[in-house]
Design a protein around this motif. Structure first.
Motif, PDB file in Angstrom:
ATOM      1  N   ALA A 125       0.812  -1.213   0.000  1.00  0.00           N
ATOM      2  CA  ALA A 125       0.000   0.000   0.000  1.00  0.00           C
ATOM      3  C   ALA A 125       0.849   1.269   0.000  1.00  0.00           C
ATOM      4  O   ALA A 125       0.503   2.261  -0.647  1.00  0.00           O
ATOM      5  N   SER A 126       1.986   1.234   0.706  1.00  0.00           N
ATOM      6  CA  SER A 126       2.790   2.456   0.851  1.00  0.00           C
ATOM      7  C   SER A 126       3.966   2.515  -0.103  1.00  0.00           C
ATOM      8  O   SER A 126       4.377   3.597  -0.536  1.00  0.00           O
ATOM      9  N   GLY A 127       4.574   1.343  -0.393  1.00  0.00           N
ATOM     10  CA  GLY A 127       5.664   1.283  -1.354  1.00  0.00           C
ATOM     11  C   GLY A 127       6.992   1.808  -0.852  1.00  0.00           C
ATOM     12  O   GLY A 127       7.898   2.048  -1.642  1.00  0.00           O
ATOM     13  N   SER A 128       7.128   1.997   0.456  1.00  0.00           N
ATOM     14  CA  SER A 128       8.399   2.499   0.963  1.00  0.00           C
ATOM     15  C   SER A 128       8.584   2.062   2.409  1.00  0.00           C
ATOM     16  O   SER A 128       7.642   1.610   3.068  1.00  0.00           O
ATOM     17  N   SER A 129       9.812   2.222   2.898  1.00  0.00           N
ATOM     18  CA  SER A 129      10.165   1.974   4.301  1.00  0.00           C
ATOM     19  C   SER A 129      10.033   0.519   4.719  1.00  0.00           C
ATOM     20  O   SER A 129       9.917   0.221   5.905  1.00  0.00           O
ATOM     21  N   TYR A 130      10.043  -0.374   3.750  1.00  0.00           N
ATOM     22  CA  TYR A 130      10.005  -1.799   4.047  1.00  0.00           C
ATOM     23  C   TYR A 130      11.065  -2.511   3.207  1.00  0.00           C
ATOM     24  O   TYR A 130      11.462  -2.030   2.138  1.00  0.00           O
ATOM     25  N   ARG A 131      11.475  -3.670   3.695  1.00  0.00           N
ATOM     26  CA  ARG A 131      12.426  -4.485   2.946  1.00  0.00           C
ATOM     27  C   ARG A 131      11.999  -5.942   3.027  1.00  0.00           C
ATOM     28  O   ARG A 131      11.666  -6.442   4.113  1.00  0.00           O
ATOM     29  N   GLN A 132      11.988  -6.620   1.885  1.00  0.00           N
ATOM     30  CA  GLN A 132      11.669  -8.040   1.879  1.00  0.00           C
ATOM     31  C   GLN A 132      12.715  -8.794   2.691  1.00  0.00           C
ATOM     32  O   GLN A 132      13.919  -8.610   2.504  1.00  0.00           O
ATOM     33  N   SER A 133      12.228  -9.647   3.588  1.00  0.00           N
ATOM     34  CA  SER A 133      13.109 -10.306   4.544  1.00  0.00           C
ATOM     35  C   SER A 133      12.720 -11.768   4.708  1.00  0.00           C
ATOM     36  O   SER A 133      11.567 -12.153   4.479  1.00  0.00           O
ATOM     37  N   ALA A 134      13.705 -12.550   5.100  1.00  0.00           N
ATOM     38  CA  ALA A 134      13.478 -13.966   5.409  1.00  0.00           C
ATOM     39  C   ALA A 134      14.123 -14.258   6.754  1.00  0.00           C
ATOM     40  O   ALA A 134      15.306 -13.952   6.971  1.00  0.00           O
ATOM     41  N   ILE A 135      13.336 -14.827   7.661  1.00  0.00           N
ATOM     42  CA  ILE A 135      13.832 -15.179   8.988  1.00  0.00           C
ATOM     43  C   ILE A 135      13.888 -16.700   9.099  1.00  0.00           C
ATOM     44  O   ILE A 135      12.890 -17.388   8.850  1.00  0.00           O
ATOM     45  N   GLN A 136      15.036 -17.208   9.453  1.00  0.00           N
ATOM     46  CA  GLN A 136      15.230 -18.648   9.645  1.00  0.00           C
ATOM     47  C   GLN A 136      15.429 -18.912  11.135  1.00  0.00           C
ATOM     48  O   GLN A 136      16.340 -18.359  11.760  1.00  0.00           O
TER      49      GLN A 136
ATOM     50  N   GLY B  67       7.278 -21.935   8.387  1.00  0.00           N
ATOM     51  CA  GLY B  67       6.805 -23.161   7.757  1.00  0.00           C
ATOM     52  C   GLY B  67       7.543 -24.374   8.298  1.00  0.00           C
ATOM     53  O   GLY B  67       8.272 -24.309   9.294  1.00  0.00           O
ATOM     54  N   LEU B  68       7.349 -25.508   7.630  1.00  0.00           N
ATOM     55  CA  LEU B  68       7.988 -26.742   8.074  1.00  0.00           C
ATOM     56  C   LEU B  68       9.510 -26.631   8.057  1.00  0.00           C
ATOM     57  O   LEU B  68      10.200 -27.362   8.782  1.00  0.00           O
ATOM     58  N   ASP B  69      10.023 -25.721   7.241  1.00  0.00           N
ATOM     59  CA  ASP B  69      11.471 -25.539   7.156  1.00  0.00           C
ATOM     60  C   ASP B  69      11.991 -24.510   8.153  1.00  0.00           C
ATOM     61  O   ASP B  69      13.167 -24.142   8.123  1.00  0.00           O
ATOM     62  N   GLY B  70      11.130 -24.032   9.042  1.00  0.00           N
ATOM     63  CA  GLY B  70      11.542 -23.047  10.029  1.00  0.00           C
ATOM     64  C   GLY B  70      11.753 -21.660   9.481  1.00  0.00           C
ATOM     65  O   GLY B  70      12.323 -20.791  10.148  1.00  0.00           O
ATOM     66  N   ARG B  71      11.276 -21.393   8.286  1.00  0.00           N
ATOM     67  CA  ARG B  71      11.536 -20.137   7.586  1.00  0.00           C
ATOM     68  C   ARG B  71      10.241 -19.344   7.423  1.00  0.00           C
ATOM     69  O   ARG B  71       9.176 -19.906   7.154  1.00  0.00           O
ATOM     70  N   ALA B  72      10.339 -18.044   7.592  1.00  0.00           N
ATOM     71  CA  ALA B  72       9.211 -17.141   7.385  1.00  0.00           C
ATOM     72  C   ALA B  72       9.680 -15.973   6.531  1.00  0.00           C
ATOM     73  O   ALA B  72      10.763 -15.420   6.766  1.00  0.00           O
ATOM     74  N   VAL B  73       8.870 -15.600   5.547  1.00  0.00           N
ATOM     75  CA  VAL B  73       9.240 -14.534   4.621  1.00  0.00           C
ATOM     76  C   VAL B  73       8.176 -13.446   4.680  1.00  0.00           C
ATOM     77  O   VAL B  73       6.981 -13.722   4.607  1.00  0.00           O
ATOM     78  N   SER B  74       8.616 -12.202   4.800  1.00  0.00           N
ATOM     79  CA  SER B  74       7.694 -11.067   4.831  1.00  0.00           C
ATOM     80  C   SER B  74       8.489  -9.788   4.648  1.00  0.00           C
ATOM     81  O   SER B  74       9.705  -9.744   4.875  1.00  0.00           O
ATOM     82  N   ALA B  75       7.796  -8.733   4.269  1.00  0.00           N
ATOM     83  CA  ALA B  75       8.390  -7.408   4.350  1.00  0.00           C
ATOM     84  C   ALA B  75       8.536  -7.027   5.817  1.00  0.00           C
ATOM     85  O   ALA B  75       7.669  -7.344   6.644  1.00  0.00           O
ATOM     86  N   LEU B  76       9.630  -6.372   6.167  1.00  0.00           N
ATOM     87  CA  LEU B  76       9.841  -5.856   7.517  1.00  0.00           C
ATOM     88  C   LEU B  76      10.082  -4.358   7.436  1.00  0.00           C
ATOM     89  O   LEU B  76      10.675  -3.855   6.469  1.00  0.00           O
ATOM     90  N   PRO B  77       9.661  -3.593   8.455  1.00  0.00           N
ATOM     91  CA  PRO B  77       9.930  -2.153   8.457  1.00  0.00           C
ATOM     92  C   PRO B  77      11.433  -1.884   8.503  1.00  0.00           C
ATOM     93  O   PRO B  77      12.180  -2.545   9.227  1.00  0.00           O
TER      94      PRO B  77
END
Length: 862
Positions: free
Chosen positions: A276-287, A316-326
């Motif tokens: 919605a905003s298009g800024s101040s976020y970065r695609q991230s993956a947490i393991q 998920g089953l692999d212990g990984r979560a992906v999302s944009a983070l501030p």
């Protein structure tokens, strides 16, 4: 199994694929009317999808929207109604997972009756098989004004590069007087039983809905306006405040007011906010890994910025979560199965960047163990079952997810194949493994050690002999019904793991099928079904009928089923005649018996009732089943007791000549112990669930060859002087006035009965009441532990002086079903009753005695 494709066929498929890709550019906006041909390619996925053929899909690489066909009869489900021209499904395209019920553009007060599509701002001719694509696409719906109401035109717009859906609503004053209105939208998203959060009520720049368990979030922003929201667990009303902080808009004649908003979707709220905003976020993956470097699945990661929750990720089953983070400093809190992981809080600095931000978190000091359980029957075959996990001696009970879930619901694990592998915190647990009342329960304590697997091989013994009878539930629901949000897959798991052998699919006002779930779970050997529905009209609660079988028309309005009517008799006749008058079971659900049979106008005075509808009713629900234990009284039923005792009123009906068999069903809406705590055993020619003929279920039920129970397996037969033997629901001619009655009860190791009695024409008799105090030798406990059972067998020689219907009853007046059936249903005492055997002594057919059992026949509300 894989097959080698012949070269010619392979070439044909490649040519077809090229043709499709040439016709629809994968990076363009596509608009298509949903059809049988394109359904699999275009229809979105998700628990709350309500699209059908004839709706329009508007999509690009980022989002997929479904706009319901602009007709007055378009309903998404029983409670999400009048959705023509509205946005009924919306999800990300890459992670298709719709959780939206409906976005009512302009609110729910405008009926959109026309629509138009355009590609690259050129209007298109919209036919039943329309499909086109381009750099931009629009779907416009129109509600014509009248009587001081404006014409409302709403446009849903996508560009090929837009991650959000633009929604533009124009209010046009066609009249000659100024119109004043408040621009309003309404969003239906049901979160009452879900881990769903919504924007706090008030005025904001963006409104959001975050379904944290099912992992879909929505963010709405408005151009040149703020949003004033008022939400409850079901609906959100959004009013648009202009720059002058006014919500009212005055529209002069031949003028208009336009409201523009953008709707974003994402797997997390942060994903949707980023879109919605298009800024101040970065695609991230947490393991996430534990101290032994094992992946940590099923973990919840709460993300806060300056202490304010921004969203939730799930691994998920692999212990990984992906999302944009501030971008900037965020605080992470990690929770698993309802418990915060000690020492797992993290402050993380998220730098700006276009590449993926990778964050590996090793949870030092966190060493969960693994519980592995294999459940088999006495012959060594894998067995679907319900496994309850309870923390004891200071260990907390896990919470796997909401009551709407599937394989893991609260502290339950449902396994369709008898196997679970469940990570758990170290500690002590009680395991309770069950499969309905034909099986004994295994209950024992176990210890989970850090980084170790604790294994248990369990045998559940089927100790109850139900040969010739199958276990059924004729009334269940899930989210397609519209009054709950339970996964339908979860409903099927609940049914099969609780040993329901036949369960028609009976969603509210929609013909549907469980068969796709049976196939995906590979449980066809354990359960049978057929398409049906519960036709749920008004007035409530009277006008509810479950009906099966009905022909299922997939992806069509109401699944091809009949519509409701406010006239009870009209509705019953309509559903009975559906599918060209085909043979079917019409079941009256949870009736107000007085209103239905004796007080049509509800004025408290006896009349003929809804006689034109009653004639088409085959069976009738008579639960709560435990109320049958009150009928053992030798005194008259009190007014207060009779008011809440549907079984007593059913016995009155039998005496008046209404030969409508009784049934009991769960009417389950959620999946935490929802199915299986009450059931019907129906006489059947096969004991193999895969071979059950649904029409045999219909005919046996119509005849009353049904035993109702929440646990005890009760049987009764009667034999006349010439040796003719019948079972429940059947007629017996006994000219000698002598009838031999045989009654048996079987109970598994987790419940028991302490009373058995016989009702003759609805009345108890002192010499026909048998209890553990008066007749202890009849109640026999056998075996111990996993082989323990209780049995009761009795032979009676009855002398009968008039035509008599005989009902057998059993139950326990001192104990309850207990924790096997969960905290709600486990509070009920064990109880069971049969349908009647009708004894005719003079050979002219059974004649009812017309007695009312000491109470007046009921009227509405009795």
């Amino acid at each position: 199994m894989r097959f080698a494709l012949p070269f010619v066929l392979l070439l044909t498929l490649l040519v077809a694929a090229f043709a499709i890709s040439a016709d629809v550019d994968s990076h363009s906006v596509e608009i298509s009317v949903l059809t049988e041909k394109n359904w699999d390619r275009l229809a979105p996925q998700g628990k709350e999808v309500d699209a059908i053929y004839g709706d329009i899909v508007l999509r690009n690489d980022f989002v997929t929207a479904v706009i319901a066909r602009s007709v007055s009869t378009r309903n998404a489900n029983m409670t999400v109604r009048n959705v023509g021209g509205c946005l009924i499904d919306f999800t990300t395209s890459r992670f298709s997972n719709d959780q939206l019920s409906c976005f009512y553009a302009g609110g729910s007060g405008y009926a959109y009756s026309e629509w138009q599509v355009s590609i690259e701002e050129k209007d298109q001719t919209l036919g039943n098989h329309f499909s086109s694509s381009g750099k931009t696409g629009e779907v416009t719906v129109l509600s014509k004004g009248s009587g001081g109401r404006p014409t409302v035109k709403t446009t849903y717009r996508l560009t090929q590069s837009s991650p959000t859906l633009e929604i533009i609503t124009e209010y046009v004053n066609d009249s000659k007087k100024t119109i004043t209105l408040v621009p309003t939208d309404r969003i239906r998203a049901d979160g009452g039983k879900e881990l769903m959060q919504k924007s706090p009520n008030g005025t904001t720049d963006e409104f959001w809905i975050d379904d944290q368990f099912w992992q879909q979030a929505y963010v709405l922003t408005a151009k040149d306006a703020r949003i004033q929201s008022n939400s409850n667990s079901t609906n959100s009303t959004l009013k648009y405040i202009n720059k002058k902080n006014l919500d009212l808009r005055s529209i002069p004649p031949e003028s208009s007011v336009t409201v523009k908003r953008s709707l974003a979707a994402g797997r997390t709220r942060m994903d949707a906010t980023n879109a919605a905003s298009g800024s101040s976020y970065r695609q991230s993956a947490i393991q996430l890994t534990d101290s032994a470097n094992n992946e940590v699945s099923g973990a919840v990661i709460e993300v806060r910025e300056n202490g304010v929750l921004q969203g939730v990720l799930r691994t998920g089953l692999d212990g990984r979560a992906v999302s944009a983070l501030p971008v900037g400093n965020v605080q992470l809190k990690i929770i698993r199965y309802g418990q915060a992981i000690a020492g797992a809080e993290r402050d993380v600095e998220v730098a700006s960047g276009d590449d993926l931000f990778e964050l590996d978190i090793k949870l030092d000091g966190y060493q969960p163990g693994m519980l592995r359980v294999v459940v088999k029957d006495g012959d060594g075959a894998s067995l679907p079952s319900k496994i309850e996990i309870v923390g004891i001696n200071g260990t907390k009970t896990p919470d796997f997810g909401p009551v709407s879930g599937e394989f893991a619901v609260k502290n339950l694990r449902y396994t369709p194949n008898g196997v679970i592998a469940q990570p758990l915190d170290p500690g002590e647990y009680l395991l309770r493994i069950s499969r309905g009342p034909e099986y004994n329960v295994e209950e024992f304590e176990t210890t989970i050690k850090p980084d170790k697997t604790t294994q248990h091989a369990i045998t559940l013994h089927r100790v109850i002999d139900t040969t010739g009878w199958v276990s059924t539930d004729f009334h269940s629901h899930s989210t397609p019904s519209g009054d709950n949000t339970s996964s339908q897959l979860g409903r099927v798991l609940n049914l099969v793991c609780q040993h329901i052998e036949f369960a028609p699919c009976t969603e509210h006002n929609r013909v549907n099928s469980y068969q796709p779930h049976f196939d995906s779970l590979d449980v066809n050997a354990w359960i049978s079904s057929v398409s049906g529905m519960e036709l749920t009209g008004s007035p409530l609660p009277l006008n509810h009928q479950n009906v099966f079988p009905l022909h299922h028309h997939p992806h069509r309005q109401d699944g091809g089923g009949p519509v409701t009517d406010t006239d009870v008799e009209t509705q019953i006749r309509r559903v009975s005649a559906w599918d060209n008058g085909s043979d079917k079971l019409v079941q009256q659900d949870h009736p107000d018996i007085g209103w239905l049979f004796y007080d049509k106008n509800g004025d408290g005075k006896h009349d003929a009732g809804h006689a034109d509808g009653v004639a088409f009713i085959d069976v009738m629900e008579i639960h709560p089943i435990q109320r049958v234990l009150q009928t053992a009284t030798l005194d008259e039923m009190t007014k207060e007791a009779a008011k809440t005792n549907r079984i007593f009123k059913w016995l009155q009906l039998l005496n008046q000549g209404y030969r409508i068999p009784g049934v009991v069903n769960t009417d389950a809406h959620y999946n935490f112990h929802g199915s299986g705590w009450i059931r019907n055993w129906v006489q059947c020619s096969t004991d193999d669930p895969a071979k059950i003929d649904h029409m045999e279920m219909v005919h046996a039920s119509e005849e009353g060859r049904v035993v109702m129970s929440n646990g005890p397996f009760l049987l009764m037969s009667a034999t006349n002087g010439s040796g003719t033997k019948v079972t429940v629901g059947q007629d017996l001619h006994a000219p000698s006035k002598q009838v031999a009655v045989d009654v048996s009860v079987q109970c598994p190791n987790w419940l028991s009965v302490d009373t058995v009695f016989i009702l003759l024409n609805g009345k108890a008799r002192k010499d026909l009441i048998f209890t553990t105090e008066t007749h202890p030798d009849l109640f026999v406990e056998q075996g111990t532990g996993s082989l323990k059972t209780q049995t009761f067998k009795m032979h009676l020689d009855l002398k009968i002086d008039q035509d008599t219907h005989i009902v057998a009853v059993t139950g326990n007046t001192k104990t309850t079903l207990g924790p096997v059936m969960g905290p709600q249903w486990g509070k009920a005492p064990p109880a069971a009753l049969t349908n009647p055997i009708y004894v005719d002594i003079d050979g002219d057919g059974f004649t009812p005695n017309k007695e009312t059992l000491g109470r007046p026949l009921p009227v509405k509300g009795d």
